[in-house]
Design a protein around this motif. Structure first.
Motif, PDB file in Angstrom:
ATOM      1  N   ILE A  27       0.825  -1.151  -0.184  1.00 33.98           N
ATOM      2  CA  ILE A  27      -0.044  -0.005   0.039  1.00 33.98           C
ATOM      3  C   ILE A  27       0.807   1.358  -0.045  1.00 33.98           C
ATOM      4  N   ALA A  28       1.829   1.284   0.921  1.00 28.06           N
ATOM      5  CA  ALA A  28       2.741   2.501   1.162  1.00 28.06           C
ATOM      6  C   ALA A  28       3.742   2.615  -0.146  1.00 28.06           C
ATOM      7  N   SER A  87       1.185   4.970   7.436  1.00 27.25           N
ATOM      8  CA  SER A  87       0.906   4.310   6.211  1.00 27.25           C
ATOM      9  C   SER A  87      -0.499   4.497   5.740  1.00 27.25           C
ATOM     10  N   THR A  91      -1.929   7.456   2.774  1.00 23.93           N
ATOM     11  CA  THR A  91      -2.406   6.799   1.476  1.00 23.93           C
ATOM     12  C   THR A  91      -3.645   7.564   1.341  1.00 23.93           C
ATOM     13  N   ALA A 110       5.172   8.276   3.525  1.00 25.62           N
ATOM     14  CA  ALA A 110       4.865   6.743   3.229  1.00 25.62           C
ATOM     15  C   ALA A 110       6.069   6.017   3.498  1.00 25.62           C
ATOM     16  N   TRP A 169      -7.159   4.759  -4.046  1.00 21.44           N
ATOM     17  CA  TRP A 169      -6.281   4.826  -2.764  1.00 21.44           C
ATOM     18  C   TRP A 169      -7.028   5.033  -1.449  1.00 21.44           C
ATOM     19  N   SER A 173      -6.207   2.440   1.546  1.00 22.49           N
ATOM     20  CA  SER A 173      -6.409   2.960   3.110  1.00 22.49           C
ATOM     21  C   SER A 173      -7.173   2.171   4.071  1.00 22.49           C
TER      22      SER A 173
END
Length: 391
Positions: A27-28, A87, A91, A110, A169, A173
């Protein structure tokens, strides 16, 4: 229910570590690559995308350096949890804001959060696992890097099919909250026999350690060009337009079992020998797009990339943890720092070469050459690994 909430259970510790890698790496970090083609169409140009990648890796580098100095277990847990929160916030802001400065700050923090989850989180997992030989278990843990690509790419593409990259995004998150809650709970400070406190005893930094750090720097360069631009590299090849997203998913699929397979081979044939094999295959994957427009061969390139770069992370960090067994986070942090310097360097020269030649070929040639230097230096010094065989 009680079994999955048992903080001493090895399986739960590994799952919590994998969830942390999905957040910190998928994700990050890697979700940016997955969403890049869509963002290039609607928000970014290639120069700003490269700048954001370097900034993200700079945050990761600073986080890795910072991790070297975290000695106390309580502080490791604290900054691991900070990484989870960072993170999430870094996000969701990408889905809510389009301001360039906000994006720069977001990608920087991030990167820092990613290092907390990768370096500190992996150190916590290694410390918590109750195995005499943790190599195989850590191979499973680092397979989370492959899972991170698969999970985030599938989620991103699902959202893109019905909505926008901004909402992708936001969805990512939300996923970070769901997975992060479990990692937050399991990987806490345990005052019991299974959580081994690492006292941070110094170890001798000899020539072999320096060679490993340099070689991992070249691996960082070898990783980042495809790690940032692979979908666009494939899309830029005549006849392969639109295939880029599929190639990135293939990277993740190839990466899931790679750490387990390569680290098992390392236990039989030696870590350095397997590292050298992986590096040569990664060089091959880097060069394939420069000489062919074959769909099959470029998919092979993506597969080889996923099957090697993720394994190389696991192989280097596991070897570093074994060499510095009194304080694995120190050498893991030093290695990750050198990797991070490579990651910062590569996007910057990539931008310059792409602008000058209007293709990726020169960037890929230079990247492969730098990695070849790493292969040569490590091969010359490979016999020095034997002194650590009993660690």
């Amino acid at each position: 229910m009680k079994s999955i909430l048992n903080k001493k259970n090895n399986a739960n510790i590994i799952v919590a570590g994998i969830f942390a890698l999905i957040i910190g790496m998928g994700i990050a970090r890697f979700a940016f690559t997955s969403l890049l083609p869509s963002m290039l169409e609607n928000k970014l140009d290639i120069s700003f995308a490269g700048l954001l990648a370097s900034i993200n890796y700079f945050g990761y580098l600073l986080g890795a350096i910072f991790a070297i100095f975290i000695k106390e277990v309580s502080l490791k847990v604290k900054f691991f949890r900070i990484g989870l929160f960072i993170s999430f916030f870094s996000t969701i802001v990408l889905g809510l804001q389009t301001n360039d400065f906000v994006w720069i700050v977001s990608r920087f923090v991030a990167g820092f959060g990613s290092a907390m989850l990768m370096v500190v989180g992996s150190s916590l997992v290694m410390s918590r696992l109750n195995f005499e030989d943790k190599t195989k278990a850590m191979g499973i843990h680092f397979s989370g890097i492959g899972f991170s690509i698969v999970v985030t790419d599938i989620l991103s593409r699902t959202v893109l099919n019905y909505s926008s990259w901004e909402n992708a995004w936001i969805a990512l998150s939300i996923l970070s909250i769901i997975l992060g809650a479990y990692s937050f709970y399991i990987l806490d400070e345990q005052k019991n026999e299974n959580f081994v406190k690492i006292k941070g005893k110094a170890f001798k930094i000899d020539s072999f350690v320096v060679v490993l750090i340099f070689t991992y720097f070249t691996v960082g360069i070898g990783f980042v060009v495809q790690g940032t631009f692979l979908p666009d590299i494939i899309n830029s090849i005549e006849g392969l337009e639109g295939i880029g997203s599929n190639s990135w998913l293939l990277v993740g699929v190839a990466g899931v079992p790679s750490c387990i397979i390569w680290m098992r081979l390392a236990s039989f044939y030696g870590s350095v020998n397997i590292i050298l094999v992986c590096m040569v295959l990664l060089i091959v994957s880097i060069l394939i797009p420069t000489f062919t427009s074959s769909l099959l061969l470029n998919l092979v390139s993506a597969f080889l990339y996923g099957a090697t770069f993720i394994a190389l992370v696991g192989l280097f960090l596991n070897l570093g943890g074994k060499i510095a067994n009194s304080n694995p986070v120190f050498l893991m942090g030093a290695l990750t720092s050198s990797y991070g310097i490579g990651q910062i360097t590569a996007p910057l020269y990539s931008i310059a070469l792409i602008k000058k030649y209007h293709n990726y070929d020169s960037t890929l040639y230079l990247t492969a050459f730098i990695m070849l230097l790493g292969v040569i230096v490590l091969y010359i010094n490979k016999n020095k690994e034997k002194k650590y065989a009993n660690n």
